[in-house]
Structure formats: structure tokens, C-alpha cells
Scaffold this motif. Structure first.
Motif, PDB file in Angstrom:
ATOM      1  N   LYS A  16       0.800  -1.232   0.000  1.00 49.34           N
ATOM      2  CA  LYS A  16       0.000   0.000   0.000  1.00 49.34           C
ATOM      3  C   LYS A  16       0.829   1.276   0.000  1.00 49.34           C
ATOM      4  CE  LYS A  16      -3.821  -2.438   0.752  1.00 49.34           C
ATOM      5  NZ  LYS A  16      -4.705  -2.763  -0.392  1.00 49.34           N
ATOM      6  N   TYR A  17       0.274   2.283  -0.652  1.00 48.24           N
ATOM      7  CA  TYR A  17       0.784   3.654  -0.593  1.00 48.24           C
ATOM      8  C   TYR A  17       0.015   4.362   0.514  1.00 48.24           C
ATOM      9  CZ  TYR A  17      -0.152   8.535  -2.207  1.00 48.24           C
ATOM     10  OH  TYR A  17      -0.392   9.869  -2.303  1.00 48.24           O
ATOM     11  N   TRP A  18       0.716   4.912   1.481  1.00 49.22           N
ATOM     12  CA  TRP A  18       0.018   5.666   2.545  1.00 49.22           C
ATOM     13  C   TRP A  18       1.003   6.676   3.109  1.00 49.22           C
ATOM     14  CZ3 TRP A  18      -4.951   6.079   3.029  1.00 49.22           C
ATOM     15  CH2 TRP A  18      -5.500   6.660   4.173  1.00 49.22           C
ATOM     16  N   GLY A 144      -1.937   9.975  -6.397  1.00 49.53           N
ATOM     17  CA  GLY A 144      -0.764   9.111  -6.374  1.00 49.53           C
ATOM     18  C   GLY A 144      -1.006   7.751  -7.012  1.00 49.53           C
ATOM     19  N   SER A 145      -2.047   7.067  -6.533  1.00 52.72           N
ATOM     20  CA  SER A 145      -2.285   5.700  -6.994  1.00 52.72           C
ATOM     21  C   SER A 145      -2.651   5.636  -8.478  1.00 52.72           C
ATOM     22  CB  SER A 145      -3.387   5.057  -6.159  1.00 52.72           C
ATOM     23  OG  SER A 145      -4.523   5.900  -6.135  1.00 52.72           O
ATOM     24  N   ALA A 146      -3.021   6.771  -9.078  1.00 50.82           N
ATOM     25  CA  ALA A 146      -3.410   6.777 -10.497  1.00 50.82           C
ATOM     26  C   ALA A 146      -2.245   6.395 -11.409  1.00 50.82           C
ATOM     27  CB  ALA A 146      -3.938   8.157 -10.888  1.00 50.82           C
ATOM     28  N   GLY A 197     -11.205  10.802   3.913  1.00 52.11           N
ATOM     29  CA  GLY A 197     -10.607  10.612   2.588  1.00 52.11           C
ATOM     30  C   GLY A 197      -9.143  10.194   2.726  1.00 52.11           C
ATOM     31  N   SER A 198      -8.624   9.511   1.696  1.00 50.86           N
ATOM     32  CA  SER A 198      -7.239   9.025   1.744  1.00 50.86           C
ATOM     33  C   SER A 198      -6.244  10.169   1.897  1.00 50.86           C
ATOM     34  CB  SER A 198      -6.896   8.286   0.455  1.00 50.86           C
ATOM     35  OG  SER A 198      -7.730   7.201   0.272  1.00 50.86           O
ATOM     36  N   THR A 199      -6.455  11.238   1.142  1.00 51.02           N
ATOM     37  CA  THR A 199      -5.491  12.343   1.139  1.00 51.02           C
ATOM     38  C   THR A 199      -5.337  12.908   2.544  1.00 51.02           C
ATOM     39  OG1 THR A 199      -6.208  12.846  -1.100  1.00 51.02           O
ATOM     40  CG2 THR A 199      -4.947  14.557   0.039  1.00 51.02           C
ATOM     41  N   PHE A 290      -7.507  -4.762   1.951  1.00 53.82           N
ATOM     42  CA  PHE A 290      -8.521  -3.711   2.127  1.00 53.82           C
ATOM     43  C   PHE A 290      -7.857  -2.357   1.930  1.00 53.82           C
ATOM     44  CE2 PHE A 290      -9.946  -7.328   4.525  1.00 53.82           C
ATOM     45  CZ  PHE A 290     -11.323  -7.324   4.446  1.00 53.82           C
ATOM     46  N   ASP A 291      -8.471  -1.499   1.124  1.00 50.54           N
ATOM     47  CA  ASP A 291      -7.957  -0.144   0.952  1.00 50.54           C
ATOM     48  C   ASP A 291      -8.594   0.791   1.981  1.00 50.54           C
ATOM     49  OD1 ASP A 291      -6.137  -0.799  -0.938  1.00 50.54           O
ATOM     50  OD2 ASP A 291      -7.398  -0.319  -2.642  1.00 50.54           O
ATOM     51  N   ALA A 292      -8.726   2.053   1.635  1.00 50.63           N
ATOM     52  CA  ALA A 292      -9.265   3.020   2.596  1.00 50.63           C
ATOM     53  C   ALA A 292     -10.786   2.944   2.622  1.00 50.63           C
ATOM     54  CB  ALA A 292      -8.793   4.416   2.226  1.00 50.63           C
TER      55      ALA A 292
HETATM   56  C1  2P0 Z   1      -3.089   2.307  -2.407  1.00 49.28           C
HETATM   57  N1  2P0 Z   1      -4.539   3.918  -1.173  1.00 49.28           N
HETATM   58  O1  2P0 Z   1      -1.896   2.020  -2.515  1.00 49.28           O
HETATM   59  C2  2P0 Z   1      -3.536   2.923  -1.087  1.00 49.28           C
HETATM   60  C3  2P0 Z   1      -4.079   1.910  -0.136  1.00 49.28           C
HETATM   61  C4  2P0 Z   1      -5.532   3.779  -0.152  1.00 49.28           C
HETATM   62  C5  2P0 Z   1      -5.093   2.653   0.681  1.00 49.28           C
HETATM   63  O2  2P0 Z   1      -3.595   4.970  -2.878  1.00 49.28           O
HETATM   64  O3  2P0 Z   1      -3.821  11.846  -2.075  1.00 49.28           O
HETATM   65  O4  2P0 Z   1      -6.349   8.336  -3.559  1.00 49.28           O
HETATM   66  O5  2P0 Z   1      -4.801  11.254  -4.290  1.00 49.28           O
HETATM   67  O6  2P0 Z   1      -2.437  10.639  -3.758  1.00 49.28           O
HETATM   68  O7  2P0 Z   1      -4.028   7.899  -4.469  1.00 49.28           O
HETATM   69  C6  2P0 Z   1      -5.356   6.087  -1.909  1.00 49.28           C
HETATM   70  O8  2P0 Z   1      -4.610   7.238  -2.123  1.00 49.28           O
HETATM   71  O9  2P0 Z   1      -4.352   9.523  -2.586  1.00 49.28           O
HETATM   72  C7  2P0 Z   1      -4.437   4.959  -2.007  1.00 49.28           C
HETATM   73  P1  2P0 Z   1      -3.825  10.872  -3.200  1.00 49.28           P
HETATM   74  P2  2P0 Z   1      -4.877   8.238  -3.317  1.00 49.28           P
HETATM   75  O10 2P0 Z   1      -3.908   2.042  -3.321  1.00 49.28           O
END
Ligand code: 2P0
Length: 335
Positions: A16-18, A144-146, A197-199, A290-292
Motif C-alpha cells: 500500500k501507498y500511505w 498518487g495511486s493513479a 478521505g485518503s489524502t 482492504f484499501d481506505a
Molecule cells: C493504495 N490507497 O496504494 C492505497 C491503499 C488507499 C489505501 O492509494 O492523495 O487516492 O490522491 O495521492 O491515491 C489512496 O490514495 O491519494 C491509495 P492521493 P490516493 O492504493
């Protein structure tokens, strides 16, 4: 008027990115790794248009006009215009852009809708403006995750080390069809918008979770080991790392002050179900992540799909236990 329409799928992270170390450039505190689903499942569809008659940039999301075009979208526009190709290109610097985007799944329910949406927007704009070369770093400026949804199959978002973010880009881990037996089952526990929200959530975690600081040291090894497991098609190792990383991410959410809890009782019942199933099989057959949000994504191999689907339907029937939808998907090629 010149228009381009594209679709882009969501991705489901296994590492995960967090956390960000740069909020404007969206540079992460750790690398992450995900699988991008196929185009038929959970996806965004976006049309971008330019015309000399447009007076201002505008955006419609799921049929509703957004009040303002956000700073992140303006960053995406600015970067795309900067890299505009010359050949047969629109007058990108002066013409205003209209965006029309829709998802075929609940927005903001922890199903990576922003990942699909921004990946789709950036891909469409790159076609409209004839942008050549790397575009995952432009998608990263949106969300980020995009950046991971720009490619198909298993994809790593390498955090990079340069302060301008030019090496914080997505790379495919293997070619698109490397592991065709791998399936993903999305169990939609709730399609309500998430409360944090995730951000915003990750901002607070960076500020005060000591566990997040520890995680930054742990992730590089996890990325190395799960990459090897994917290349070797070693499901047991892949699944164990995936579940541990999901659990660690949610532990960081609880270690954040005030705490953030994305999981619900049904989410926790799904975690127990997966461990009981694996114990019963005397082998790890299913992994949850599980994500956010409370919705579960299960990774499993095709041979186990019928049995798991039928058990999920038995233990989590929609009318009783609150699963609103079950979606089957696979990490496959982007066309
Ligand atoms: C992920 N998430 O790696 C993690 C796991 C949520 C939990 O990437 O602020 O919507 O737009 O860069 O990309 C959600 O974060 O946040 C996310 P921003 P983003 O998928």
C-alpha cells in the motif's frame, strides 16, 4: 471541436501507498505495488474536448457538473500542455478543456475510483495533446495511486529519489499476461462515501503515526519479495505478504491520532473467513486486502474461484450480511 474518449481500470494495491513526503508533487513515503484490473470490470470512462468556443475549463463527474476544476486537475493540465507534441496537435496552450468522466462502480467507497479517473484523464489528454513518452508521472500529479493504472498487470510505483519527482513513476513488474490464473474478487461491503478521505487520512498518519515511520523501513524488502513471488508465480508467498501489508496499513490507521478505522465488522468477518478457509485447506489459497474503506479484495487462483464464490455467497448473503455486490476480475492488459 476535437474530442478523445478512453477507459481506464482501477488497480488494487498489494503493497500500500500511505503517506506523502511532498504534497504538491505527490511524492510518496514508500514505493507501492498493485494489479490493474481488466477493462470490463471496474473502470472510469472519460471524454476530453477542446474547442475555441469554450470560455473556461469545466468538468462533469457522473453526469454532474463540478463547481470548480481542482488544483490537481489544473496541475495535470499544466504539465500536459508543457509536453504537448507539435504534430497535428490542438492549440493546447490557449484553448479551454472540458472533461466528462463516469465510473461504472461506486465513487469514493475505497475502490480506487480516483486512480482510474485520473489515469483515464491523463491518458485521454495525452492523446488529445500528442504527448509522447512517460505519462505516469503526470497521472501521479492527479492522484498518487493513479500512476499505477497507466499500465496493465502488476505494476510498481517506484517512489524515486529526485526532488522534482521525475523518477517517481510506475513500472510494470512483469508483462501483462504473466499470471493469467490470478483472479480478484471484490466484495462490496458498503458503497457509501468513506468518512476520512485518503489524502487527509495519510496526512495525519505522516504527522503522528510512529508505526508509519517503521513501515518506511519495512516496505523495500516487501516489494523485493513480492516481486519475486509474482515472477515465480509463488501464490503462497504472494498471499502472505499481501495480507500482512493490508493489516499493517490498517494498523497504521489505528496508530494515527485521532484513529482512522476503515474496516467494519463485516470486513473483519471476511478476514476470519479467509484465514479459516486457508487453515481448512492446509494451504494459503486466498489473500485479502482492504484499501481506505470496508470493501474486501480477494486475490485467488482460478481453480479455487468456484468454491470460494459459493462459500462467500453462503456466509455473506446480500440480504443478511451486507455485501452489496461481488465483482470478479483479473489483472490483465490495457488495450
Ligand atoms: C493504495 N490507497 O496504494 C492505497 C491503499 C488507499 C489505501 O492509494 O492523495 O487516492 O490522491 O495521492 O491515491 C489512496 O490514495 O491519494 C491509495 P492521493 P490516493 O492504493
Amino acid at each position: 471541436m476535437k474530442t478523445v474518449t478512453c477507459t481506464a481500470p482501477v488497480n488494487i494495491a498489494v503493497i500500500k501507498y500511505w503517506g506523502k513526503k511532498d504534497e504538491d508533487l505527490i511524492l510518496p513515503t514508500n514505493s507501492s505495488l498493485s494489479a490493474t484490473l481488466g477493462q470490463d470490470e471496474l473502470r472510469a470512462k472519460t471524454t476530453v474536448a477542446v474547442d475555441s468556443s469554450f470560455k473556461e475549463d469545466k468538468m462533469w463527474l457522473n453526469g454532474k457538473e463540478e463547481g470548480v476544476v481542482s488544483k490537481r486537475i489544473q496541475n495535470v493540465f499544466r504539465e500536459t500542455r508543457k509536453r504537448k507534441g507539435n504534430q497535428d496537435s490542438v492549440d493546447g496552450l490557449n484553448q479551454k478543456i472540458h472533461i466528462c468522466s463516469e465510473n461504472n462502480f461506486p465513487t469514493a467507497a475505497g475502490l480506487a475510483s480516483s486512480a482510474a479517473g485520473y489515469a483515464c484523464l491523463v491518458y485521454s489528454l495525452s492523446k488529445l495533446f500528442n504527448v509522447q513518452g512517460e505519462i505516469s508521472d503526470i497521472a501521479r500529479l492527479g492522484s498518487g495511486s493513479a500512476c499505477r493504472s497507466i499500465y496493465g498487470g502488476f505494476v510498481e510505483w517506484q517512489m524515486g529519489s529526485l526532488s522534482d519527482g521525475s523518477d517517481s513513476i510506475a513500472k510494470q513488474v512483469t508483462h501483462d499476461h504473466h499470471w493469467p490464473e490470478m483472479c480478484i474478487l471484490v466484495l462490496v461491503v458498503s458503497d457509501q462515501k468513506k468518512h476520512t478521505g485518503s489524502t487527509q487520512g495519510m496526512q495525519i498518519s505522516v504527522q503522528n503515526s510512529t508505526l508509519l515511520q517503521k513501515r518506511i523501513e519495512i516496505v523495500p524488502n516487501r516489494i523485493k519479495n513480492i516481486t519475486k513471488a509474482i515472477i515465480d508465480k509463488d501464490f503462497v508467498t504472494f498471499a502472505e505478504i499481501t495480507m500482512k501489508d493490508s493489516n499493517q496499513f490498517h494498523a497504521i490507521c489505528l496508530d494515527t491520532y485521532p484513529p482512522i478505522s476503515y474496516l467494519t465488522d463485516v470486513s473483519r468477518q471476511i478476514i476470519s473467513f479467509v484465514h479459516q478457509f486457508n487453515d481448512h485447506c492446509q494451504q494459503t489459497k486466498v489473500a485479502y486486502t482492504f484499501d481506505a474503506g470496508p470493501n474486501a479484495c480477494l486475490y485467488l487462483l482460478e481453480e479455487d474461484l468456484p468454491r470460494v464464490v459459493s462459500l462467500v455467497n453462503h456466509y455473506f448473503p446480500p440480504q443478511n450480511n451486507g455485501l452489496t455486490l461481488t465483482i470478479q476480475g483479473r489483472p490483465v492488459t490495457l488495450q
